[in-house]
Design an enzyme around this catalytic site. Sequence first.
Site, PDB file in Angstrom:
ATOM      1  N   LYS A  55       0.799  -1.233  -0.077  1.00 50.15           N
ATOM      2  CA  LYS A  55       0.007  -0.061   0.058  1.00 50.15           C
ATOM      3  C   LYS A  55       0.932   1.299  -0.050  1.00 50.15           C
ATOM      4  O   LYS A  55       0.502   2.302  -0.805  1.00 50.15           O
ATOM      5  CB  LYS A  55      -0.976  -0.032   1.285  1.00 50.15           C
ATOM      6  CG  LYS A  55      -2.146  -1.140   1.056  1.00 50.15           C
ATOM      7  CD  LYS A  55      -2.908  -1.220   2.390  1.00 50.15           C
ATOM      8  CE  LYS A  55      -3.774  -2.547   2.103  1.00 50.15           C
ATOM      9  NZ  LYS A  55      -4.429  -2.919   3.528  1.00 50.15           N
ATOM     10  N   GLN A  99      -4.627  -1.080   9.683  1.00 52.25           N
ATOM     11  CA  GLN A  99      -4.499  -2.459   9.198  1.00 52.25           C
ATOM     12  C   GLN A  99      -5.089  -3.709  10.165  1.00 52.25           C
ATOM     13  O   GLN A  99      -4.757  -3.543  11.298  1.00 52.25           O
ATOM     14  CB  GLN A  99      -3.097  -2.729   8.830  1.00 52.25           C
ATOM     15  CG  GLN A  99      -2.871  -4.132   8.014  1.00 52.25           C
ATOM     16  CD  GLN A  99      -3.474  -4.074   6.596  1.00 52.25           C
ATOM     17  OE1 GLN A  99      -3.438  -3.405   6.051  1.00 52.25           O
ATOM     18  NE2 GLN A  99      -4.027  -5.328   6.458  1.00 52.25           N
ATOM     19  N   ASP A 122     -11.024   3.044   4.327  1.00 50.99           N
ATOM     20  CA  ASP A 122     -11.372   1.856   4.157  1.00 50.99           C
ATOM     21  C   ASP A 122     -12.860   1.734   4.252  1.00 50.99           C
ATOM     22  O   ASP A 122     -13.400   0.352   3.922  1.00 50.99           O
ATOM     23  CB  ASP A 122     -10.688   0.917   5.227  1.00 50.99           C
ATOM     24  CG  ASP A 122      -9.547  -0.216   4.926  1.00 50.99           C
ATOM     25  OD1 ASP A 122      -9.590  -0.362   3.414  1.00 50.99           O
ATOM     26  OD2 ASP A 122      -9.028  -0.469   5.680  1.00 50.99           O
TER      27      ASP A 122
END
Length: 286
Positions: A55, A99, A122
């Site tokens: 990422k 994460q 997200d």
Amino acid sequence: MGQAIVLDGKRVGAEIRQAVGREVEAYLSAHGRRPGLAVVLVGNDPASEIYVRNKRRACEDAHMHSVQRRLPETATTDDVVAVVRALNQDPQIHGILVQLPVPRHVDSRRVLAELSPDKDVDGLTETNLGRLAAGQAGLRPCTPMGVLAILDRYDIPLSGRRAVVVGRSRLVGLPLALLLMARDATVTVVHSRTADPVRVVRDAEIVAVAAGRPQMVTREWIRPGAAVVDVGINRTPQGLVGDVEAGVAEVAGYLTPVPGGVGPMTIAGLLRNTWQAFLAQEADRT
Ligand code: NAD
């Protein structure tokens, strides 16, 4: 049947990343500002380390500002919340990604509840999931967005068609079902308690599998010609495999490979979301 057309996520993801990168570059030279993404990583999960590295690299390739906040395995929920609160206030940061999974003793619900919905790239906060369910604009989860983007890129129609999503997680299955419905597909969700899942899936023209069960979906599940999107990433002694068995390629009309299918599309979705979040925050500044 012959061989399914490969839905090439690596190629399509790269196209999207480059397109976002060009927009970022143009904005940067015109206004001197660019999007910033912060990734919060708690502990040392080896798969997460790889995802975070990818990422970060994608972010830098797209000319975005990228920071990483690492916390040790022993970090408490309060420690993670403090990091998120600081990033919420940081004007250089427009997107924050925590994460998952975090270590078991960290309360991920409380962490997500602290995340500013405007920076929730997200799409996992209750606010953004609520906006999705209510049909309002907002940040959408990256993986489901990537699934739609690859179907669109290959001109696979959704409206009026029967779509089955296997899995109902907050991260993938549930938001994907909502997104498909918003695109006028007729959506059925199959999960671990579904009776006779093979019969249900076999009826579908579009199948997206996010069960986390290595090679669970075999050719008998698939209607000839269906478009099959394999979200699963499973580490097995034989290597990385999806939730869909290779033989499905002989029955399906379209199929995503693993790796090289949904994974790169997820990263592309993250960059798009960070760009979108940045533009919205820029508009609020003025
Ligand atoms: P999860 O474990 O949270 O959810 C799995 C879902 O599958 C559950 O809703 C469960 O009801 C359903 N399920 C489990 N067993 C089933 C069965 N036998 N039949 C039908 N349904 C069943 O997992 P998740 O976070 O949604 O992830 C799913 C998979 O997708 C995993 O392999 C994960 O690694 C992968 N994933 C990939 C990406 C990507 O970028 N490609 C992103 C996120 C997740």
